[in-house]
Design a protein around this motif. Structure first.
Motif, short mmCIF file in Angstrom:
data_model
loop_
_atom_site.label_atom_id
_atom_site.label_comp_id
_atom_site.label_asym_id
_atom_site.label_seq_id
_atom_site.Cartn_x
_atom_site.Cartn_y
_atom_site.Cartn_z
N GLY A 34 -8.98 -7.13 -9.04
CA GLY A 34 -7.93 -7.83 -8.33
C GLY A 34 -7.32 -6.95 -7.27
N THR A 35 -6.30 -7.47 -6.60
CA THR A 35 -5.57 -6.70 -5.59
C THR A 35 -4.34 -6.08 -6.24
N TYR A 36 -4.24 -4.78 -6.09
CA TYR A 36 -3.13 -4.04 -6.69
C TYR A 36 -2.27 -3.42 -5.58
N TRP A 37 -0.97 -3.28 -5.90
CA TRP A 37 -0.01 -2.70 -4.96
C TRP A 37 0.66 -1.49 -5.59
N GLY A 38 1.02 -0.55 -4.74
CA GLY A 38 1.83 0.56 -5.18
C GLY A 38 3.30 0.19 -5.19
N GLN A 39 4.13 1.13 -5.62
CA GLN A 39 5.56 0.86 -5.76
C GLN A 39 6.32 1.09 -4.45
N GLY A 40 5.67 1.71 -3.49
CA GLY A 40 6.30 1.94 -2.19
C GLY A 40 6.87 3.34 -2.06
N TYR A 78 -5.26 7.65 2.66
CA TYR A 78 -4.25 8.42 3.37
C TYR A 78 -3.80 7.67 4.62
N LEU A 79 -2.61 8.01 5.09
CA LEU A 79 -2.12 7.52 6.37
C LEU A 79 -1.45 8.69 7.07
N GLN A 80 -2.10 9.21 8.10
CA GLN A 80 -1.52 10.26 8.92
C GLN A 80 -0.70 9.59 10.01
N MET A 81 0.60 9.89 10.02
CA MET A 81 1.50 9.25 10.97
C MET A 81 2.04 10.32 11.92
N ASP A 82 1.69 10.22 13.18
CA ASP A 82 2.14 11.16 14.20
C ASP A 82 3.01 10.45 15.23
N SER A 83 3.72 11.22 16.01
CA SER A 83 4.60 10.66 17.05
C SER A 83 5.47 9.55 16.49
N LEU A 84 6.09 9.82 15.36
CA LEU A 84 6.89 8.80 14.69
C LEU A 84 8.08 8.39 15.51
N LYS A 85 8.42 7.11 15.39
CA LYS A 85 9.55 6.52 16.11
C LYS A 85 10.55 5.97 15.10
N PRO A 86 11.81 5.84 15.49
CA PRO A 86 12.79 5.26 14.56
C PRO A 86 12.37 3.88 14.05
N GLU A 87 11.67 3.11 14.86
CA GLU A 87 11.25 1.78 14.42
C GLU A 87 10.12 1.82 13.39
N ASP A 88 9.59 2.99 13.10
CA ASP A 88 8.63 3.13 12.01
C ASP A 88 9.31 3.24 10.64
N THR A 89 10.64 3.34 10.65
CA THR A 89 11.38 3.43 9.40
C THR A 89 11.16 2.18 8.56
N ALA A 90 10.73 2.38 7.32
CA ALA A 90 10.41 1.27 6.42
C ALA A 90 9.99 1.83 5.07
N VAL A 91 9.83 0.93 4.11
CA VAL A 91 9.15 1.29 2.88
C VAL A 91 7.67 0.98 3.08
N TYR A 92 6.85 1.97 2.81
CA TYR A 92 5.41 1.83 3.00
C TYR A 92 4.73 1.59 1.66
N TYR A 93 3.89 0.58 1.62
CA TYR A 93 3.17 0.19 0.41
C TYR A 93 1.66 0.28 0.65
N CYS A 94 0.94 0.70 -0.37
CA CYS A 94 -0.51 0.63 -0.27
C CYS A 94 -1.01 -0.52 -1.15
N ALA A 95 -2.15 -1.05 -0.78
CA ALA A 95 -2.79 -2.13 -1.54
C ALA A 95 -4.28 -1.85 -1.59
N ALA A 96 -4.90 -2.27 -2.68
CA ALA A 96 -6.34 -2.01 -2.84
C ALA A 96 -7.00 -3.17 -3.57
N ASP A 97 -8.20 -3.49 -3.11
CA ASP A 97 -9.02 -4.51 -3.74
C ASP A 97 -9.95 -3.80 -4.74
N VAL A 98 -9.59 -3.90 -6.02
CA VAL A 98 -10.24 -3.10 -7.06
C VAL A 98 -11.25 -3.94 -7.81
N ILE A 99 -12.41 -3.36 -8.06
CA ILE A 99 -13.45 -3.98 -8.88
C ILE A 99 -13.56 -3.19 -10.19
N GLY A 100 -13.39 -3.89 -11.31
CA GLY A 100 -13.47 -3.25 -12.62
C GLY A 100 -13.20 -4.25 -13.70
#
Length: 118
Positions: free
Chosen positions: A105-111, A79-101
């Motif tokens: 490998g390192t996987y990314w979300g679609q944003g 999770y990412l709790q984002m408070d006191s947001l500013k206009p400069e926080d505007t962006a596409v946010y992506y998550c990434a994870a180092d997965v063992i299985g």
């Protein structure tokens, strides 16, 4: 096949809050580090925050004190709790994870788009 799916983005006024989620699915033995990144068109993707499996965190200076990263290992979710947001926080946010299985490998979300209006 491992898949990361982000959710929770949207439009919010400056000073408001949003909570992003990143859920991992597939055959996963363990997830080590997980990160949130963001990207604005025409700029490089930047690291926003990271969290280790045992909960140690790090943040970009620009979000320290405003954003909080957390994870639920049992749910393979971050999770990412984002408070006191500013206009400069505007962006596409992506998550990434180092997965063992079977497909480690390192996987990314679609944003997910976060837009903060002034």
């Amino acid at each position: 096949q491992v898949r990361l799916v982000e959710s929770g983005g949207g439009l919010v006024q400056a000073g408001g809050s949003l909570r992003l989620s990143c859920a991992a699915s597939g055959i996963i033995f363990k997830i080590n580090g997980m990160d949130w990144h963001r990207q604005v068109p025409g700029k490089q993707r930047e690291l926003v925050a990271g969290i280790t499996r045992d909960g140690s965190t790090n943040y970009a200076d620009s979000v320290k004190g405003r954003f909080t990263i957390s994870r639920d290992n049992a749910k393979s979710t971050m999770y990412l709790q984002m408070d006191s947001l500013k206009p400069e926080d505007t962006a596409v946010y992506y998550c990434a994870a180092d997965v063992i299985g079977p497909s480690s490998g390192t996987y990314w979300g679609q944003g997910t788009q976060v837009t903060v209006s002034s």
